[in-house]
Design an enzyme around this catalytic site. Structure first.
Site, short mmCIF file in Angstrom:
data_model
loop_
_atom_site.label_atom_id
_atom_site.label_comp_id
_atom_site.label_asym_id
_atom_site.label_seq_id
_atom_site.Cartn_x
_atom_site.Cartn_y
_atom_site.Cartn_z
N ASP A 196 13.40 29.63 -7.42
CA ASP A 196 13.37 30.81 -8.07
C ASP A 196 11.99 31.43 -8.30
OD1 ASP A 196 15.44 32.58 -9.40
OD2 ASP A 196 13.88 32.40 -11.12
N GLU A 265 8.68 12.31 -0.40
CA GLU A 265 8.70 10.98 -1.01
C GLU A 265 10.24 10.36 -0.60
OE1 GLU A 265 7.60 10.22 -4.89
OE2 GLU A 265 5.78 11.47 -4.66
#
Ligand code: NOJ
Length: 568
Positions: A196, A265
């Protein structure tokens, strides 16, 4: 199919949870409701869901004011309901990305409650505090950007509403706390985030005042009344200049890199799409965001062939110039904008234009995002009774119009209704029943349902109707999914001077597809010269053209027709 990532070939569908489906009859959508509709989405051909905020929130900004980043708003269900939804979505091979609001929290978030309690608490520096307002900055939602807190005898900064204080991202503890929340949902298995308002995360450290001779309410009013090209140009400049010191700071790139590294990751190609059109936020093409929205395509009064061509030329050139080639991302509507059907209507050919624009998003190069309800042709529903507005930004504007700008209350109500985002957030229309099947007939939905649900704008009646908007979307999506050139092909515009129709190729080594979108009432016989190709085999025609081959020297195109054809 190729070495593309899932988010490159996926069709995304934005769900606005409050308005999607209400399973527990409280007038508000919920996870049980969404989960029950997953088969519908699968059948539509959706590959991924972007879920607007589902976190606990006092709802001053409909969930974009979050008071707990690691839970589910009680009106939507429980964390277990969320997990069940995610499981069921994944079981249908539908990915789920969440909305991540980084710039601000709710003023009821425990971080802010602690921060505002004194000048020397452990979170005293988690937000942006000053002794006195240092400049004339505006909040883009409700006037002054600085709000006083008696406990600290200080002011805090908010780019959005005063109930949405900006976090101080220059404080490393803020990062750590937010990254924990990011990991919380990634650990649960979500496939990424829509970020956002990233541009607003940092402000100009010099706190340079803006030089626009108006405040926010006056600028909004000026924007409504601007008519001449000069006034419109001035209005656009004022909007830019008023906020230019409050966003777009260079530090953001390092922050995006940090966030990207966290996603990387995880397995499964988790992804980030930014609520921003600036391709710079894709970094080198592989170290910041995976996607940014092509907002310049949609931020116009009318979608025209000339506009589309120019937009594609500019966007694709920039994406192609990134060290690692960037992937495009197109949309024409979301929970902040007028619905496609209403936005680009001309009052005469609204349905035809809506269909053309759907085809545009589904055939351009890049990942398409749809907004819930678009597929049945939902339209804006303007609320003219200010007491029924739920978008508090509009309520603020209504009061400012009456009290500060002395505008007649009837006109103020109309203006507030028009600018309010409630009009494009009304409940999803599932059936012709009272309340459109969103919630039971005896329940009052959180926003009124558009009356046109009883006139065919609903899922139930459109499902088996071969001429409905829903069937049209399903057919188009089916063609897209089964046409590799549309999913991953290059783009080449044709007939560059045509003003009324937009023609282009999408091609891979194996397949060349011609797309022609006729934005006019004119019937055309067109000649296309494409090296090595002589015939066009119709894959899709909104004019019901038979699947017979047409010579490329004479391709017929009816008024407002969408034609997709494979060349050979
Ligand atoms: C952008 C969101 O799309 C909008 O709905 C919200 O009001 C602001 N950001 C603030 O979070």
């Amino acid at each position: 199919m190729s070495n593309l990532k899932w988010w490159q070939t996926a069709l995304f569908y934005q769900i606005y949870p409050r308005s999607f489906a209400d399973a527990n009859a409280d007038g508000i959508g919920d996870f049980a409701g969404i989960t029950a509709k997953l088969d519908y989405l699968k059948d539509l051909g959706i590959d991924a869901i972007w879920l607007s905020p589902h976190f606990p929130s006092p709802n001053w900004d409909c969930g974009y004011d979050i008071s707990d980043y690691c839970d589910v708003a009680p009106e939507y269900g429980t964390l277990e309901d969320f997990k069940a939804f995610l499981h069921e979505a994944h079981a249908r091979n539908i990915k789920v990305i969440l909305d991540l609001v980084l710039n601000h929290t709710s003023d009821e978030h425990p971080w802010f409650l602690e921060s505002k309690s004194s000048r020397d608490n452990p979170k005293a520096d988690w937000y942006v505090w000053v002794d006195t307002p240092p400049n004339n900055w505006q909040s883009c939602f409700d006037g002054d950007a600085w709000t006083y807190v008696p406990e600290r005898d200080q002011y805090y900064y908010h780019y959005f509403m005063k109930q949405q204080p900006d976090l101080n991202w220059r404080n490393p503890q803020v990062k750590q706390a937010m990254w924990q929340a990011v990991r919380f949902w990634l650990d649960l298995g979500v496939d990424g985030y829509r970020l956002d308002a990233i541009g607003t995360i940092y402000e100009d450290p010099a706190l340079t005042p803006h030089a626009v001779p108006m405040n926010l309410a006056q600028l909004r009013r000026f924007s409504e009344t601007a008519r001449t090209p000069q006034e419109i140009a001035l209005k656009n400049r004022y909007w830019h200049d008023m906020f230019k010191h409050q966003w777009g700071q260079p530090e953001l790139h390092d922050l995006m890199k940090e966030l990207r590294a966290i996603l990387d990751e995880y397995d499964g190609d988790r992804m980030l799409v930014g609520e921003d059109d600036d391709i710079a936020y894709m970094g080198n093409g592989n170290d910041e965001l995976h996607l940014v929205f092509n907002f310049p395509l949609m931020r116009v009064e009318r979608i025209t062939p000339v506009h589309i061509r120019k937009n594609q030329q500019q966007r694709l050139a920039r994406l192609d110039a990134l060290p690692v080639r960037g992937w495009a991302c197109n949309t024409l509507g979301n929970h902040d904008t007028s619905r496609i059907y209403s936005h680009y209507a001309d009052g005469q050919h609204d349905a035809e234009l809506a269909r053309l624009n759907a085809a545009l998003v589904l055939t351009l190069r890049g990942t398409p995002f749809l907004y819930n309800g678009e597929e049945i042709g939902m339209q804006d529903y303007i609320i003219t009774d200010p007491s029924k507005l739920r978008d508090t930004m509009a309520t603020w504007y209504y009061n400012a119009l009456i009290n500060d700008l002395k505008v007649d209350p009837a006109e103020a109500a109309l203006r507030a209704g028009e600018m309010s985002r409630d009009k494009n957030r009304t409940p999803m229309q599932w059936s012709p029943l009272p309340n459109a099947g969103f919630c039971p007939p005896h329940v009052t939905p959180w926003l009124p349902v558009h009356p046109n649900h009883a006139e065919g704008v609903n899922v139930k009646e459109q499902l088996d109707n071969p001429d409905s908007m829903l069937t049209y979307y399903k057919r188009l999506i089916h063609v897209r999914k089964n046409t590799p050139a549309l999913l991953m092909g290059e783009y080449k515009p044709l007939h560059l001077k045509a003003k009324e129709y937009f023609a282009f190729l999408r091609y891979t080594e194996q397949q060349t597809v011609l797309v022609v979108l006729n934005y006019s009432v004119t019937h055309y016989e067109l000649t296309f010269r494409v090296p090595g190709k002589k015939q066009a085999r119709v894959l899709f025609s909104s004019a019901g053209r038979s699947k017979r081959d047409q010579p490329l020297s004479k391709v017929s195109l009816g008024p407002f027709e969408v034609l997709i054809a494979e060349l050979f």
